[in-house]
Motif scaffolding. Sequence first.
Motif, PDB file in Angstrom:
ATOM      1  N   THR A 274       0.843  -1.197   0.000  1.00  0.00           N
ATOM      2  CA  THR A 274       0.000   0.000   0.000  1.00  0.00           C
ATOM      3  C   THR A 274       0.878   1.246   0.000  1.00  0.00           C
ATOM      4  N   THR A 275       0.579   2.186  -0.907  1.00  0.00           N
ATOM      5  CA  THR A 275       1.365   3.414  -1.013  1.00  0.00           C
ATOM      6  C   THR A 275       0.439   4.621  -1.062  1.00  0.00           C
ATOM      7  N   ILE A 276       0.717   5.604  -0.231  1.00  0.00           N
ATOM      8  CA  ILE A 276      -0.006   6.879  -0.238  1.00  0.00           C
ATOM      9  C   ILE A 276       0.992   7.967  -0.631  1.00  0.00           C
ATOM     10  N   THR A 277       0.650   8.748  -1.651  1.00  0.00           N
ATOM     11  CA  THR A 277       1.559   9.776  -2.155  1.00  0.00           C
ATOM     12  C   THR A 277       0.858  11.128  -2.175  1.00  0.00           C
ATOM     13  N   ALA A 278       1.511  12.138  -1.628  1.00  0.00           N
ATOM     14  CA  ALA A 278       1.006  13.512  -1.659  1.00  0.00           C
ATOM     15  C   ALA A 278       1.981  14.372  -2.457  1.00  0.00           C
ATOM     16  N   GLN A 279       1.446  15.258  -3.305  1.00  0.00           N
ATOM     17  CA  GLN A 279       2.274  16.107  -4.157  1.00  0.00           C
ATOM     18  C   GLN A 279       1.875  17.568  -4.004  1.00  0.00           C
ATOM     19  N   MET A 280       2.857  18.446  -4.206  1.00  0.00           N
ATOM     20  CA  MET A 280       2.619  19.885  -4.229  1.00  0.00           C
ATOM     21  C   MET A 280       3.414  20.489  -5.376  1.00  0.00           C
ATOM     22  N   PHE A 281       2.769  21.359  -6.175  1.00  0.00           N
ATOM     23  CA  PHE A 281       3.439  22.070  -7.262  1.00  0.00           C
ATOM     24  C   PHE A 281       3.149  23.562  -7.120  1.00  0.00           C
ATOM     25  N   GLU A 300       1.624  36.935 -13.775  1.00  0.00           N
ATOM     26  CA  GLU A 300       0.325  36.542 -13.244  1.00  0.00           C
ATOM     27  C   GLU A 300       0.487  36.198 -11.764  1.00  0.00           C
ATOM     28  N   ASP A 301      -0.634  35.977 -11.075  1.00  0.00           N
ATOM     29  CA  ASP A 301      -0.578  35.583  -9.673  1.00  0.00           C
ATOM     30  C   ASP A 301       0.037  34.191  -9.532  1.00  0.00           C
ATOM     31  N   SER A 302       0.658  33.951  -8.395  1.00  0.00           N
ATOM     32  CA  SER A 302       1.228  32.633  -8.127  1.00  0.00           C
ATOM     33  C   SER A 302       0.117  31.600  -7.961  1.00  0.00           C
ATOM     34  N   ASN A 303       0.457  30.338  -8.137  1.00  0.00           N
ATOM     35  CA  ASN A 303      -0.535  29.276  -7.991  1.00  0.00           C
ATOM     36  C   ASN A 303       0.118  28.040  -7.391  1.00  0.00           C
ATOM     37  N   THR A 304      -0.669  27.304  -6.611  1.00  0.00           N
ATOM     38  CA  THR A 304      -0.203  26.084  -5.959  1.00  0.00           C
ATOM     39  C   THR A 304      -1.254  24.997  -6.133  1.00  0.00           C
ATOM     40  N   THR A 305      -0.816  23.803  -6.478  1.00  0.00           N
ATOM     41  CA  THR A 305      -1.726  22.677  -6.675  1.00  0.00           C
ATOM     42  C   THR A 305      -1.295  21.517  -5.784  1.00  0.00           C
ATOM     43  N   TYR A 306      -2.286  20.870  -5.146  1.00  0.00           N
ATOM     44  CA  TYR A 306      -2.028  19.718  -4.287  1.00  0.00           C
ATOM     45  C   TYR A 306      -2.736  18.495  -4.869  1.00  0.00           C
ATOM     46  N   ASN A 307      -2.018  17.380  -4.931  1.00  0.00           N
ATOM     47  CA  ASN A 307      -2.567  16.126  -5.445  1.00  0.00           C
ATOM     48  C   ASN A 307      -2.383  15.019  -4.409  1.00  0.00           C
ATOM     49  N   LEU A 308      -3.226  13.997  -4.499  1.00  0.00           N
ATOM     50  CA  LEU A 308      -3.152  12.865  -3.569  1.00  0.00           C
ATOM     51  C   LEU A 308      -3.401  11.575  -4.342  1.00  0.00           C
ATOM     52  N   VAL A 328      -6.297  11.875  -7.052  1.00  0.00           N
ATOM     53  CA  VAL A 328      -7.090  13.100  -6.935  1.00  0.00           C
ATOM     54  C   VAL A 328      -6.193  14.273  -7.321  1.00  0.00           C
ATOM     55  N   VAL A 329      -6.556  14.970  -8.394  1.00  0.00           N
ATOM     56  CA  VAL A 329      -5.820  16.137  -8.868  1.00  0.00           C
ATOM     57  C   VAL A 329      -6.524  17.396  -8.380  1.00  0.00           C
ATOM     58  N   ASN A 330      -5.760  18.357  -7.879  1.00  0.00           N
ATOM     59  CA  ASN A 330      -6.293  19.592  -7.290  1.00  0.00           C
ATOM     60  C   ASN A 330      -7.216  19.241  -6.122  1.00  0.00           C
ATOM     61  N   LEU A 331      -6.613  18.658  -5.118  1.00  0.00           N
ATOM     62  CA  LEU A 331      -7.338  18.113  -3.969  1.00  0.00           C
ATOM     63  C   LEU A 331      -8.280  19.127  -3.328  1.00  0.00           C
ATOM     64  N   PHE A 332      -7.855  20.379  -3.208  1.00  0.00           N
ATOM     65  CA  PHE A 332      -8.659  21.396  -2.522  1.00  0.00           C
ATOM     66  C   PHE A 332      -9.506  22.221  -3.490  1.00  0.00           C
ATOM     67  N   ALA A 352      -7.148  28.191 -17.319  1.00  0.00           N
ATOM     68  CA  ALA A 352      -7.400  27.959 -15.899  1.00  0.00           C
ATOM     69  C   ALA A 352      -6.854  26.594 -15.503  1.00  0.00           C
ATOM     70  N   ASN A 353      -6.620  26.421 -14.204  1.00  0.00           N
ATOM     71  CA  ASN A 353      -6.143  25.122 -13.750  1.00  0.00           C
ATOM     72  C   ASN A 353      -7.276  24.096 -13.794  1.00  0.00           C
ATOM     73  N   MET A 354      -6.914  22.840 -13.698  1.00  0.00           N
ATOM     74  CA  MET A 354      -7.908  21.770 -13.730  1.00  0.00           C
ATOM     75  C   MET A 354      -8.725  21.774 -12.439  1.00  0.00           C
ATOM     76  N   PRO A 355     -10.054  21.664 -12.522  1.00  0.00           N
ATOM     77  CA  PRO A 355     -10.840  21.541 -11.289  1.00  0.00           C
ATOM     78  C   PRO A 355     -10.539  20.213 -10.609  1.00  0.00           C
ATOM     79  N   ARG A 356     -10.993  20.070  -9.371  1.00  0.00           N
ATOM     80  CA  ARG A 356     -10.736  18.811  -8.674  1.00  0.00           C
ATOM     81  C   ARG A 356     -11.266  17.644  -9.501  1.00  0.00           C
ATOM     82  N   SER A 357     -10.374  16.691  -9.762  1.00  0.00           N
ATOM     83  CA  SER A 357     -10.718  15.561 -10.627  1.00  0.00           C
ATOM     84  C   SER A 357     -10.223  14.275  -9.993  1.00  0.00           C
TER      85      SER A 357
END
Length: 366
Positions: A274-281, A300-308, A328-332, A352-357
């Motif tokens: 079992t592997t759980i991976t969290a990412q931040m860009f 442009e304004d800065s942007n941060t994306t979190y994935n799980l 899960v892309v764009n967790l929040f 625009a960035n990808m909505p939560r998917s």
Amino acid sequence: MHDDHDMHDDHDDDHDMHDDHDDHDMHDDHDDHGHGEPVGGVINRNANRRVIGYREEFWIQDQYTPNDQWTINLGLRLDNIHGYIEAFQVSPRIGVTYAPNKRHAFRAFYGRLFTPPNLEALPFLALNLEGTTAEPEDDTNIRTKPERSHYFEIGSTHAIGRSTVIQLTGYHKYSTNMADAHQFQSTPMLNYFAFERGWQQGIDFSVKTKLSNTLTARGNVAWGRCKGFGLQSGHFLLHGHELRDIQLPGGTYCDHSQDITSSAVVTYRPFTNTTITAQMFFGSGLRSAEEGQRTNSGNEDSNTTYNLSLTQVFPFAKKQKLLLAVDVVNLFDQQEFLNTGEQSVGLGVSHANMPRSVFFRAQWFF
């Protein structure tokens, strides 16, 4: 047969004809430059844009290790392309690594690079857009030439303790016919163009560490800049103020020239399979400008994306296994514009960035 009275009913009198086609209506239909019907055919019968390209490549490389501390890599590459454009280049490359011990290494590299233009380039040689809303402000149409570059890189790698490795890299790339791309209006297809010359440079710092037998992490922070000077091709893609800014002595920043970018990945294995991976860009913001300001002079304004991600592996006999995962892309579900499509060279529309998917994956290994 129609008598004179019927004919008069169909075409009433001069006053009616004037109402249907008065000067005011004609002025509305053809209001100003760039709005209305094309002067000639939009695409002529010879507008076949099919391009068949051929490319020959030859390279040779060798590695020489005189002792445990020094390693030298030598290479030579030949490129020859045909089709969209005819071009040839010989590219030497050399890399040197010095490792005083097993925990530290220093390296340097120089390479001559050759990047041909994409066959998907869309020259407007066979299009007639005069008098339409797509009429270019500058109809100069020159074939995009291959990018020819000198690339320099230095760096070092260091092991700290038993579980951490850090790496520092600096690079500089000087290019003739520096390649770039433009998204023309709302189409997802990119049109390729080139600056007369340009440079890209940056510094990248990365770290990788093992916090425990079940927890690892890695991350990086990078600073970078990119500038183009003059325009070799793609004049018909750009607006007049963009063309003027590119020709100025100080050049123009590239659209993708974000000052700071960073990423981080944390991996946790609570069980063997079992592997759980969290990412931040993170990005400090693509290039843009305020209305009336010089092209790409701001950000442009800065942007941060979190994935799980969650992955589970099910082993079977004969080394076969089944992998099931959910990503899960764009967790929040952060709603952000990466760019607004204004006051930039190569981006004609907003992105625009990808909505939560949520994505599901299944793989069978055998």
